[in-house]
Design a protein around this motif. Structure first.
Motif, PDB file in Angstrom:
ATOM      1  N   HIS B   2       0.812  -1.185   0.000  1.00  0.00           N
ATOM      2  CA  HIS B   2       0.000   0.000   0.000  1.00  0.00           C
ATOM      3  C   HIS B   2       0.870   1.270   0.000  1.00  0.00           C
ATOM      4  CE1 HIS B   2      -2.883   2.391   2.304  1.00  0.00           C
ATOM      5  NE2 HIS B   2      -2.036   2.432   3.274  1.00  0.00           N
ATOM      6  N   GLU B   3       2.035   1.193   0.615  1.00  0.00           N
ATOM      7  CA  GLU B   3       2.900   2.363   0.739  1.00  0.00           C
ATOM      8  C   GLU B   3       3.514   2.763  -0.600  1.00  0.00           C
ATOM      9  OE1 GLU B   3       2.564   0.112   3.021  1.00  0.00           O
ATOM     10  OE2 GLU B   3       2.081   1.290   4.784  1.00  0.00           O
ATOM     11  N   MET B   4       3.596   1.808  -1.527  1.00  0.00           N
ATOM     12  CA  MET B   4       4.243   2.094  -2.808  1.00  0.00           C
ATOM     13  C   MET B   4       3.478   3.169  -3.588  1.00  0.00           C
ATOM     14  SD  MET B   4       5.677  -0.514  -5.629  1.00  0.00           S
ATOM     15  CE  MET B   4       4.240  -1.018  -6.525  1.00  0.00           C
ATOM     16  N   ASP B  46      11.373   3.262   2.901  1.00  0.00           N
ATOM     17  CA  ASP B  46      12.084   2.318   2.027  1.00  0.00           C
ATOM     18  C   ASP B  46      11.728   2.561   0.562  1.00  0.00           C
ATOM     19  OD1 ASP B  46      13.393   1.090   4.017  1.00  0.00           O
ATOM     20  OD2 ASP B  46      12.134  -0.714   4.085  1.00  0.00           O
ATOM     21  N   VAL B  47      10.419   2.667   0.311  1.00  0.00           N
ATOM     22  CA  VAL B  47       9.962   2.863  -1.066  1.00  0.00           C
ATOM     23  C   VAL B  47      10.442   4.219  -1.588  1.00  0.00           C
ATOM     24  CG1 VAL B  47       7.976   2.908  -2.611  1.00  0.00           C
ATOM     25  CG2 VAL B  47       7.904   1.485  -0.588  1.00  0.00           C
ATOM     26  N   TRP B  48      10.446   5.206  -0.707  1.00  0.00           N
ATOM     27  CA  TRP B  48      10.869   6.552  -1.091  1.00  0.00           C
ATOM     28  C   TRP B  48      12.312   6.530  -1.610  1.00  0.00           C
ATOM     29  CZ3 TRP B  48       8.721  11.099  -2.021  1.00  0.00           C
ATOM     30  CH2 TRP B  48       9.556  12.204  -2.145  1.00  0.00           C
ATOM     31  N   THR B  49      13.183   5.890  -0.860  1.00  0.00           N
ATOM     32  CA  THR B  49      14.592   5.837  -1.232  1.00  0.00           C
ATOM     33  C   THR B  49      14.767   5.152  -2.586  1.00  0.00           C
ATOM     34  OG1 THR B  49      15.057   5.645   1.109  1.00  0.00           O
ATOM     35  CG2 THR B  49      16.867   5.142  -0.369  1.00  0.00           C
ATOM     36  N   TRP B  50      14.078   4.034  -2.748  1.00  0.00           N
ATOM     37  CA  TRP B  50      14.180   3.265  -3.993  1.00  0.00           C
ATOM     38  C   TRP B  50      13.641   4.073  -5.180  1.00  0.00           C
ATOM     39  CZ3 TRP B  50       9.601   1.528  -6.472  1.00  0.00           C
ATOM     40  CH2 TRP B  50       9.824   0.755  -7.592  1.00  0.00           C
ATOM     41  N   ASN B  51      12.499   4.717  -4.982  1.00  0.00           N
ATOM     42  CA  ASN B  51      11.858   5.473  -6.054  1.00  0.00           C
ATOM     43  C   ASN B  51      12.651   6.737  -6.417  1.00  0.00           C
ATOM     44  OD1 ASN B  51       9.684   6.091  -7.891  1.00  0.00           O
ATOM     45  ND2 ASN B  51       8.992   7.615  -6.408  1.00  0.00           N
ATOM     46  N   SER B  52      13.323   7.336  -5.434  1.00  0.00           N
ATOM     47  CA  SER B  52      14.053   8.588  -5.672  1.00  0.00           C
ATOM     48  C   SER B  52      15.281   8.385  -6.549  1.00  0.00           C
ATOM     49  CB  SER B  52      14.492   9.206  -4.342  1.00  0.00           C
ATOM     50  OG  SER B  52      13.376   9.477  -3.555  1.00  0.00           O
ATOM     51  N   GLU B  53      15.781   7.147  -6.570  1.00  0.00           N
ATOM     52  CA  GLU B  53      16.988   6.876  -7.361  1.00  0.00           C
ATOM     53  C   GLU B  53      16.790   7.180  -8.847  1.00  0.00           C
ATOM     54  OE1 GLU B  53      18.020   2.852  -6.442  1.00  0.00           O
ATOM     55  OE2 GLU B  53      18.542   3.396  -4.363  1.00  0.00           O
ATOM     56  N   LEU B  58      14.984  14.294  -6.837  1.00  0.00           N
ATOM     57  CA  LEU B  58      14.723  13.708  -5.513  1.00  0.00           C
ATOM     58  C   LEU B  58      15.845  12.810  -5.011  1.00  0.00           C
ATOM     59  CD1 LEU B  58      10.991  12.574  -5.967  1.00  0.00           C
ATOM     60  CD2 LEU B  58      11.822  14.723  -5.040  1.00  0.00           C
ATOM     61  N   GLU B  59      16.774  12.459  -5.898  1.00  0.00           N
ATOM     62  CA  GLU B  59      17.822  11.500  -5.548  1.00  0.00           C
ATOM     63  C   GLU B  59      18.568  11.917  -4.280  1.00  0.00           C
ATOM     64  OE1 GLU B  59      20.595  10.718  -8.691  1.00  0.00           O
ATOM     65  OE2 GLU B  59      21.475   9.047  -7.577  1.00  0.00           O
ATOM     66  N   GLY B  60      18.683  11.001  -3.351  1.00  0.00           N
ATOM     67  CA  GLY B  60      19.408  11.264  -2.107  1.00  0.00           C
ATOM     68  C   GLY B  60      18.598  12.034  -1.070  1.00  0.00           C
ATOM     69  N   SER B  61      17.356  12.377  -1.389  1.00  0.00           N
ATOM     70  CA  SER B  61      16.556  13.157  -0.445  1.00  0.00           C
ATOM     71  C   SER B  61      16.067  12.271   0.702  1.00  0.00           C
ATOM     72  CB  SER B  61      15.361  13.786  -1.156  1.00  0.00           C
ATOM     73  OG  SER B  61      14.501  12.783  -1.647  1.00  0.00           O
ATOM     74  N   GLU B  62      15.791  12.926   1.816  1.00  0.00           N
ATOM     75  CA  GLU B  62      15.390  12.190   3.007  1.00  0.00           C
ATOM     76  C   GLU B  62      13.909  12.439   3.280  1.00  0.00           C
ATOM     77  OE1 GLU B  62      16.636  11.904   7.724  1.00  0.00           O
ATOM     78  OE2 GLU B  62      17.401  13.547   6.507  1.00  0.00           O
ATOM     79  N   LEU B  63      13.223  11.394   3.668  1.00  0.00           N
ATOM     80  CA  LEU B  63      11.810  11.531   4.018  1.00  0.00           C
ATOM     81  C   LEU B  63      11.711  11.499   5.541  1.00  0.00           C
ATOM     82  CD1 LEU B  63       9.081  11.618   2.450  1.00  0.00           C
ATOM     83  CD2 LEU B  63       8.886   9.189   2.888  1.00  0.00           C
ATOM     84  N   LYS B  64      11.177  12.575   6.117  1.00  0.00           N
ATOM     85  CA  LYS B  64      11.042  12.614   7.578  1.00  0.00           C
ATOM     86  C   LYS B  64       9.560  12.558   7.933  1.00  0.00           C
ATOM     87  CE  LYS B  64      15.124  15.484   8.178  1.00  0.00           C
ATOM     88  NZ  LYS B  64      15.585  16.853   8.386  1.00  0.00           N
TER      89      LYS B  64
END
Lengths: 236, 114
Positions: B2-4, B46-53, B58-64
């Protein structure tokens, strides 16, 4: 560019780094897409029904029952959303109902933009009634407005009468609840009054119809209910 | 997963906002997520990091994630209580006439860009 200005928000600068205050719901873009799609459907006089339920509750067999009662009265089509395969679309086509299969590519729900793509691909302009068979799941499809004109949820007797307590959001967004498989009610500990009580707790305006996709019981009532809704959508 | 789908939606919105603000790079995105929103922040990250690549902006951005406590108000006795422990039944008077007043939030609060 009013939209651009709105998205800009308040800004704080520290060297090269800026903080942009957004304060926007994550669902906002999708909600806007959904409103746009509903306007398009209104214009084209097409009634889109978003059908949701858990897997195996009888979405496809209910649709087959409805199709035999409705296909001479309205031009109908079915959009089947699944993670993979085209099993349901093939079943529909064998029954003489035009259908299209939408693959969500691993996603557990359809959003308004995917629905719009499906609608345009399917050329629903000439159709009066299109059913969007959402992915079988009681969580995610409830969160994303698909842009449909009405949400219908099927709950089958073996799943139990307490489902509306366990999946609040699904029953909050549901306009019409169809209780399926009532022919096997005697074999399950299913309380008809309780299911109505729990469902109305989530959404007091919800309509509820009891059916059996196997025996056809209640299907005339359900078909008539939908025909009335389609008529109202196309008139106003 | 669901998070994807949700991560894709956030990425889309953040990209639009960043572009509208002529940002060259997104450093971090701050979300407000209610306890009762049904989203698991760890999965989302997790999904954020993978998708940002696959997205230079967005690459390397952090989700807080800032969690917001779920609170329900009882309309009969006017008290508020913790939704996660007690659900829709008021622990003080047993009433079901309750409404959640916080905990469903799912907002992009702010984004930090260069």
């Amino acid at each position: 560019m009013a939209q651009k200005k709105e998205m800009k928000g308040r800004e704080f600068t520290m060297g090269n780094v800026r903080i942009i205050e957004v304060k926007q719901s994550i669902f906002e873009d999708n909600n806007q897409d959904a409103e746009r799609l509903r306007a398009q459907l209104k214009e084209e006089k097409t009634f889109l029904l978003n059908l949701m339920s858990s897997p195996g509750s009888g979405k496809t067999s209910t649709l087959l029952q409805l199709a035999s009662r409705m296909k001479d009265k309205v031009k109908m089509g079915v959009m089947e959303a699944d993670i993979d395969s085209a099993v349901d679309a093939e079943t529909m086509q064998k029954a003489g109902i035009s259908s299209i299969q939408i693959h969500t590519g691993g996603m557990c729900h359809l959003d308004a933009d995917m629905t719009r793509q499906g609608i345009n691909e399917f050329h629903t302009k000439d159709m009066d009634f299109v059913v969007l068979e959402n992915v079988g799941n009681l969580v995610c499809p409830a969160e994303f407005d698909t842009g449909a004109c009405m949400n219908m949820t099927i709950l089958s007797v073996p799943e139990g009468h307490d489902k509306p307590l366990k999946y609040p959001l699904m029953y909050q967004v549901c306009d019409l609840l169809v209780i399926n498989k009532i022919d096997v009610m005697d074999y399950f500990d299913f309380d008809k009054d309780k299911v109505v009580e729990y469902a109305k707790m989530r959404n007091p305006k919800m309509d509820i119809i009891f059916v059996s996709a196997k025996t056809g019981e209640g299907m005339d009532e359900l078909a008539q209910y939908l025909l009335d809704k389609i008529k109202a959508w196309n008139e106003n | 997963m669901h998070e994807m789908g949700i991560a894709f939606h956030i990425a889309e919105s953040v990209t639009k906002i960043a572009e509208a603000n002529q940002a060259e790079k997104v450093c971090s995105v701050v979300l407000e997520i209610g306890e009762a929103s049904g989203v698991i922040p760890e999965y989302l990250m997790d999904v954020w990091t993978w998708n940002s690549e696959n997205n230079p902006l967005l690459e390397g951005s952090e989700l807080k994630v800032e969690r917001i406590r779920a609170v329900t108000l009882c309309k009969d006795c006017s008290k508020t209580y913790d939704t996660i422990s007690h659900g829709s039944v008021c622990p003080f008077c047993g009433s079901r006439n309750t409404a959640m007043i916080a905990g469903k939030e799912f907002n992009i609060k702010e984004i930090i860009v260069e």
